[in-house]
Design a protein around this motif. Sequence first.
Motif, short mmCIF file in Angstrom:
data_model
loop_
_atom_site.label_atom_id
_atom_site.label_comp_id
_atom_site.label_asym_id
_atom_site.label_seq_id
_atom_site.Cartn_x
_atom_site.Cartn_y
_atom_site.Cartn_z
N SER A 88 0.82 -1.21 0.00
CA SER A 88 0.00 0.00 0.00
C SER A 88 0.85 1.25 0.00
O SER A 88 0.46 2.28 -0.57
CB SER A 88 -0.93 0.01 1.21
N ARG A 91 1.74 2.12 -3.58
CA ARG A 91 0.59 2.67 -4.31
C ARG A 91 0.34 4.12 -3.89
O ARG A 91 0.04 4.98 -4.73
CB ARG A 91 -0.64 1.81 -4.08
N TYR A 92 0.48 4.40 -2.59
CA TYR A 92 0.29 5.79 -2.15
C TYR A 92 1.39 6.68 -2.72
O TYR A 92 1.12 7.81 -3.17
CB TYR A 92 0.30 5.87 -0.63
N PHE A 96 0.70 9.89 -5.00
CA PHE A 96 1.20 11.20 -4.57
C PHE A 96 2.15 11.79 -5.60
O PHE A 96 2.07 12.99 -5.92
CB PHE A 96 1.92 11.07 -3.23
#
Length: 317
Positions: A88, A91-92, A96
Motif C-alpha cells: 500500500s 501505491r500511495y 502522490f
Amino acid sequence: MTRSMLENATANETPPPTPDQQVTGHRRRTTRIGWVFSSPALVIVALVTIFPIAFSVVLSLANVTVTGNGFQLAGFTFSNYSEIFHASVWRYALVFTVFYTVVTVAVEVILGTLIGLVLERLTKGRGLMMALLLVPWSMITVISAELWQYIFDGTYGVMQAIFSAIGLGQPQFLGTPTSAIISMMVADIWKTTPFVAIIVVAGLVMLPQEVFEAAAVDGAGSWTTFWRVTLPLLRPTIALAILFRILQAFGIFDLPFVLTGGGPGTATTSLAVLSYRTMFQNLNYGAGNAIAVSASVLVLIGCLLFLKVFRAQVSDA
C-alpha cells in the motif's frame, strides 16, 4: 598491336568519382572523425548513466542478500516487483508522485507563460528581471528546502509570525498531511517557475513577427492574437518545458527529503524517497531498485504518450 593495348588500358582505367560520390565520401570521413573524437565522452556517459541503469535493473530482478562485505546476488526473480505492487505504501507514493507532478507542472506552466509574456513586452529592465528570476532556479534545492523549512517552521517560522500578526492563529504548515503537501508544492513552484518563464521568453523572441503584423492588419485584438497566433506557435516551446518539468517533478527527492522528511507519516513520500528508504534504511536492495525501475518506466511511458498527443495536435493544427 599497340593500338589494342592502349584500348585495353583505357577500358581498365577507373572513372573519376562523380560529385555525389565525392560528397558521400567526405561525409563518411567526417562521420568517422566525429565518432573518434566523441568516443571518450560516449564511454564516460555509458559508465555514469547506462551502466548504473542496467545494474539497477539487474538488482531489481535478483534475490539480493546483504552481507558484511556488501551484498550478494542469488538468482533472478520477479518477487521484488510483486512485493512492491502489493504494498500500500508503494501505491500511495505512486498516487502522490503523479498528483504532485500534475499540479506543480500545470501551475508552473501557467505562471511561467504569463511571466514570459510580460517579460517579452518589456522594453527596459528585461535583463534585470530575468536575472532576478534566475535566483530561485539557480539555488541548490537542498538550500531552497532549508529556506522554506525555516519559513514554514511551527515555532519560529516567518509564516507563523505573519499569520499570528494578522490574527489567523498558528497553523502547522508542515504538521498535517494536506498542509505539508501544499507547502512542498509552494516551495517547488517558487523555485522552478522561473525555469519555465525563461524557456517561454526564448520561444517568444524567436517567433516570426510577420505573423503578428498580418494579424494586426486583419484587425485581430490582443486576446485573439494570443489564442490564435501566439499560443499555437508557442506550443513546441511549452511542450519542451512540460517535458523537462515532468522528468524533474516525477523524480523529486531532495525537496521532500529535506523539507518534510517524507512526512508527516508518509504524506509527502515520493517514489524516489520510498526507494531510498527501502534500500538504505530497510536494506532491501531488490525492492528498492524495483521501485526505482518502476518509476523510470512509468515516467518514460508518460513522456512518450505526451509526445504522441503533442505531435497529433501539431499535425491537426
